[in-house]
Design a protein around this motif. Structure first.
Motif, PDB file in Angstrom:
ATOM      1  N   ASP A 263       0.824  -1.206   0.000  1.00 38.08           N
ATOM      2  CA  ASP A 263       0.000   0.000   0.000  1.00 38.08           C
ATOM      3  C   ASP A 263       0.859   1.257   0.000  1.00 38.08           C
ATOM      4  O   ASP A 263       2.044   1.239   0.305  1.00 38.08           O
ATOM      5  N   GLY A 264       0.187   2.365  -0.340  1.00 37.13           N
ATOM      6  CA  GLY A 264       0.876   3.644  -0.400  1.00 37.13           C
ATOM      7  C   GLY A 264       0.700   4.468   0.857  1.00 37.13           C
ATOM      8  O   GLY A 264       1.007   5.651   0.876  1.00 37.13           O
ATOM      9  N   SER A 265       0.165   3.869   1.942  1.00 39.82           N
ATOM     10  CA  SER A 265      -0.097   4.629   3.171  1.00 39.82           C
ATOM     11  C   SER A 265       0.993   4.455   4.215  1.00 39.82           C
ATOM     12  O   SER A 265       0.934   5.058   5.278  1.00 39.82           O
ATOM     13  N   SER A 266       1.998   3.621   3.948  1.00 38.51           N
ATOM     14  CA  SER A 266       2.999   3.331   4.969  1.00 38.51           C
ATOM     15  C   SER A 266       3.952   4.494   5.209  1.00 38.51           C
ATOM     16  O   SER A 266       4.538   4.614   6.277  1.00 38.51           O
ATOM     17  N   ASP A 267       4.134   5.363   4.187  1.00 35.56           N
ATOM     18  CA  ASP A 267       5.105   6.442   4.332  1.00 35.56           C
ATOM     19  C   ASP A 267       4.466   7.803   4.544  1.00 35.56           C
ATOM     20  O   ASP A 267       5.150   8.826   4.493  1.00 35.56           O
ATOM     21  N   CYS A 268       3.144   7.859   4.788  1.00 36.58           N
ATOM     22  CA  CYS A 268       2.492   9.156   4.972  1.00 36.58           C
ATOM     23  C   CYS A 268       2.497   9.527   6.458  1.00 36.58           C
ATOM     24  O   CYS A 268       2.637   8.665   7.329  1.00 36.58           O
ATOM     25  N   PRO A 269       2.336  10.815   6.788  1.00 37.17           N
ATOM     26  CA  PRO A 269       2.318  11.239   8.198  1.00 37.17           C
ATOM     27  C   PRO A 269       1.217  10.530   8.981  1.00 37.17           C
ATOM     28  O   PRO A 269       0.139  10.255   8.452  1.00 37.17           O
ATOM     29  N   THR A 270       1.494  10.260  10.256  1.00 37.87           N
ATOM     30  CA  THR A 270       0.576   9.500  11.095  1.00 37.87           C
ATOM     31  C   THR A 270       0.139  10.327  12.298  1.00 37.87           C
ATOM     32  O   THR A 270       0.965  10.954  12.972  1.00 37.87           O
ATOM     33  N   VAL A 271      -1.172  10.338  12.557  1.00 37.65           N
ATOM     34  CA  VAL A 271      -1.733  10.949  13.757  1.00 37.65           C
ATOM     35  C   VAL A 271      -2.098   9.812  14.708  1.00 37.65           C
ATOM     36  O   VAL A 271      -2.862   8.912  14.344  1.00 37.65           O
ATOM     37  N   ARG A 272      -1.568   9.858  15.916  1.00 40.43           N
ATOM     38  CA  ARG A 272      -1.710   8.716  16.824  1.00 40.43           C
ATOM     39  C   ARG A 272      -2.671   8.941  17.985  1.00 40.43           C
ATOM     40  O   ARG A 272      -3.103   7.985  18.627  1.00 40.43           O
ATOM     41  N   ALA A 273      -3.016  10.201  18.274  1.00 45.49           N
ATOM     42  CA  ALA A 273      -3.867  10.471  19.439  1.00 45.49           C
ATOM     43  C   ALA A 273      -4.906  11.520  19.072  1.00 45.49           C
ATOM     44  O   ALA A 273      -4.643  12.434  18.285  1.00 45.49           O
ATOM     45  N   PRO A 274      -6.096  11.419  19.654  1.00 45.32           N
ATOM     46  CA  PRO A 274      -7.159  12.383  19.345  1.00 45.32           C
ATOM     47  C   PRO A 274      -7.053  13.640  20.186  1.00 45.32           C
ATOM     48  O   PRO A 274      -6.399  13.673  21.242  1.00 45.32           O
ATOM     49  N   LEU A 275      -7.729  14.692  19.716  1.00 48.78           N
ATOM     50  CA  LEU A 275      -7.917  15.874  20.557  1.00 48.78           C
ATOM     51  C   LEU A 275      -8.893  15.578  21.678  1.00 48.78           C
ATOM     52  O   LEU A 275      -8.704  15.989  22.823  1.00 48.78           O
ATOM     53  N   THR A 276      -9.953  14.841  21.333  1.00 50.89           N
ATOM     54  CA  THR A 276     -11.014  14.514  22.285  1.00 50.89           C
ATOM     55  C   THR A 276     -11.521  13.109  21.999  1.00 50.89           C
ATOM     56  O   THR A 276     -11.653  12.708  20.840  1.00 50.89           O
ATOM     57  N   SER A 277     -11.815  12.374  23.062  1.00 50.88           N
ATOM     58  CA  SER A 277     -12.409  11.046  22.936  1.00 50.88           C
ATOM     59  C   SER A 277     -13.785  11.061  23.601  1.00 50.88           C
ATOM     60  O   SER A 277     -13.902  11.450  24.774  1.00 50.88           O
ATOM     61  N   LEU A 278     -14.813  10.666  22.844  1.00 50.24           N
ATOM     62  CA  LEU A 278     -16.189  10.650  23.362  1.00 50.24           C
ATOM     63  C   LEU A 278     -16.502   9.238  23.848  1.00 50.24           C
ATOM     64  O   LEU A 278     -16.604   8.303  23.058  1.00 50.24           O
ATOM     65  N   LYS A 279     -16.673   9.100  25.178  1.00 51.41           N
ATOM     66  CA  LYS A 279     -16.813   7.773  25.791  1.00 51.41           C
ATOM     67  C   LYS A 279     -18.062   7.710  26.654  1.00 51.41           C
ATOM     68  O   LYS A 279     -18.022   8.084  27.826  1.00 51.41           O
ATOM     69  N   SER A 280     -19.154   7.242  26.086  1.00 51.27           N
ATOM     70  CA  SER A 280     -20.351   7.028  26.905  1.00 51.27           C
ATOM     71  C   SER A 280     -21.126   5.799  26.467  1.00 51.27           C
ATOM     72  O   SER A 280     -22.106   5.433  27.117  1.00 51.27           O
ATOM     73  N   HIS A 281     -20.736   5.182  25.385  1.00 53.03           N
ATOM     74  CA  HIS A 281     -21.472   4.025  24.861  1.00 53.03           C
ATOM     75  C   HIS A 281     -20.972   2.720  25.482  1.00 53.03           C
ATOM     76  O   HIS A 281     -19.822   2.611  25.910  1.00 53.03           O
ATOM     77  N   GLN A 282     -21.873   1.746  25.463  1.00 52.67           N
ATOM     78  CA  GLN A 282     -21.562   0.413  25.973  1.00 52.67           C
ATOM     79  C   GLN A 282     -21.477  -0.614  24.848  1.00 52.67           C
ATOM     80  O   GLN A 282     -21.508  -1.819  25.093  1.00 52.67           O
ATOM     81  N   GLY A 283     -21.371  -0.129  23.650  1.00 53.73           N
ATOM     82  CA  GLY A 283     -21.280  -1.032  22.500  1.00 53.73           C
ATOM     83  C   GLY A 283     -20.572  -0.341  21.348  1.00 53.73           C
ATOM     84  O   GLY A 283     -20.105   0.805  21.462  1.00 53.73           O
TER      85      GLY A 283
END
Length: 495
Positions: A263-283
């Motif tokens: 694939d051509g995605s191995s050498d592109c810049p990577t974002v590893r962490a979010p600004l915000t994570s929305l956590k309220s669901h149970q599924g």
């Protein structure tokens, strides 16, 4: 002098008829070239605004139609002769058919059954031949209007969702079961950014209305908001994919799918962490979208609820309950604080947040199977798609019955509407992508052959009305997204 038996006479008559039929077909074939030359001479003497290639294609198609109907006419005559011969033989032999004793009523029944079989054979042959001709004509027309422009290959698993950025620079986003979301240059097909913050399948991706921010929903029971920075590469000449298109549709196996290892995605810049994570669901969080203005976001989950969040604080504002089974999708209105959620309980619900003190809900019941998606269009309309192989157009002021129903031959996945032109793109389980207008009239089918189109189930579609090169994108289980150029004026003219 020997007397010829009835069976020998019948055999001789049948042989003569076959010989006559063969001679008729040979005479027909021998005159095909003469007729084709005469037709071309006639057309060359007439003024026409059609390009020569289109005129030649029409000549070939009409020639096929004439040959098919001529052969059907000859076969029709032969079948009618067989019917007459069968009736005469049954009447002459009376009550002795193959050594069995039959009454007159049984004899009549047998003759009627044989006649019915021959008639059915004639109808089947006629229908198959004409359907083939008409299908070839429609395919040729669709190829001229719907052209594959670019393929976006880089994911290692099926792609669930595709979306187009609303801000400059305009990029394409894909969400995949390989736990990543990728951003692409539409013009070059190059991967620009990879997001790897989720630990589960990424089921949905939506872009912020005014900022370079993306919202993704995942099987890890969260939705992430993350920022990206992209710089578009210089555009390169686009190869004409139509020159490689084949006419025959074929089935594909796993070996025909794009190889994820290259694939051509191995050498592109990577974002590893979010600004915000929305956590309220149970599924599993199956979908997410921005409310108008981008200050709030809504998520839909397999825990049978939809949640409304404040983006800045990540706090839960409303938990939207009422569906009896897992949710499949959610969508927001482009200009009003309205949300629509769809579910496996065969319904979709409209949630109204225009009054901040109270939110109301309306339930739409019209499908008999899972509602896979429901999306807003211009004005007060909603379009819903379902596993019951139908798509329905609704007026928000009349919930009792749809104003239009589209019936298809396969389950419908996440649909999308070209708001400006009111064209619906329908991705199907059977690898087809069809285009309809809001009144339910079929406009075209995207090409699907051994060299272009999707090789597996098409999961989602997304329009980009302002992009000069690609104005429709599709994605599927074959791990690729495809950019199409739809000649909308020609498409509407064909209607």
């Amino acid at each position: 002098m020997p007397i010829e038996s009835g069976s020998c006479a019948s055999a001789r008559q049948a042989k003569q008829k076959r010989k006559s039929h063969s001679l008729s077909i040979r005479r027909t074939n021998s005159s095909e070239q003469e007729r084709a030359g005469l037709q071309r001479d006639m057309l060359e003497g007439q003024d026409s605004k059609l390009p020569s290639s289109v005129r030649n294609t029409l000549l070939e198609l009409f020639g096929q139609i004439e040959r098919e109907f001529e052969n059907l006419y000859i076969e029709n005559l032969e079948l009618r002769r067989e019917i007459d011969t069968l009736n005469e033989r049954l009447a002459a032999e009376g009550q002795t058919i193959d050594g069995a004793e039959l009454s007159k009523g049984q004899l009549k029944t047998k003759a009627s059954h044989s006649t019915s079989q021959l008639s059915q054979k004639l109808k089947t042959t006629y229908k198959a031949s004409t359907s083939k001709i008409v299908s070839s004509f429609k395919t040729t027309t669709s190829r001229a209007i719907c052209q594959l422009v670019k393929e976006y290959i880089g994911h290692r698993d099926g792609i669930w969702d595709v979306s187009v950025a609303k801000t400059q620079p305009v990029v394409l986003g894909t969400a995949s079961a390989d736990h990543t979301a990728l951003l692409w240059s539409i013009e070059t097909g190059k991967c620009l950014v990879k997001y790897v913050g989720h630990v589960g399948s990424v089921n949905s991706i939506k872009f912020h209305p005014t900022e370079q921010v993306a919202l993704t929903a995942s099987g890890d029971q969260t939705a992430h908001i993350w920022r990206y920075m992209v710089q578009l590469p210089a555009p390169q000449p686009t190869a004409d994919c139509n020159q490689m298109s084949g006419e025959d549709e074929v089935e594909f196996s796993d070996k025909d799918e794009p190889d994820g290892d290259g694939d051509g995605s191995s050498d592109c810049p990577t974002v590893r962490a979010p600004l915000t994570s929305l956590k309220s669901h149970q599924g599993v969080v199956i979908a997410a979208d921005w409310l108008v203005g981008g200050k709030q976001a809504v998520t839909a989950s397999w825990d049978r609820t939809a949640n409304l969040y404040d983006v800045e604080t990540s706090e839960l504002v409303h938990s939207l309950t009422g569906h009896d089974q897992e949710l499949t999708h959610c969508c927001t209105h482009p200009t009003q604080r309205l949300v629509v959620t769809s579910s496996r309980d065969t319904t979709f619900r409209l949630w109204d947040f225009r009054d901040p003190s109270i939110h109301s809900v309306n339930v739409f019941q019209g499908h008999t199977d899972t509602v896979t998606s429901a999306v807003f269009t211009v004005g007060d309309n909603v379009v819903s798609g379902s596993d019951d192989r139908t798509v329905k157009v609704w007026d928000l002021k009349n919930m009792r019955s749809p104003i239009a129903t589209i019936r298809t031959d396969s389950a419908v996945n996440r649909i999308n509407v070209c708001v400006g032109q009111r064209i619906i793109a329908l991705p199907h389980d059977n690898r087809q992508v069809r285009l309809f207008d809001m009144s339910g009239v079929r406009l075209a089918r995207l090409p699907r052959s051994n060299r272009q189109g999707h090789r597996r189930m098409v999961c989602c579609s997304a329009w980009s009305e302002d992009h000069p090169i690609c104005n429709l994108f599709t994605c599927g289980f074959d791990r690729q997204a495809i950019g199409w150029n739809i000649n909308i004026p020609a498409l509407l003219q064909e209607k």
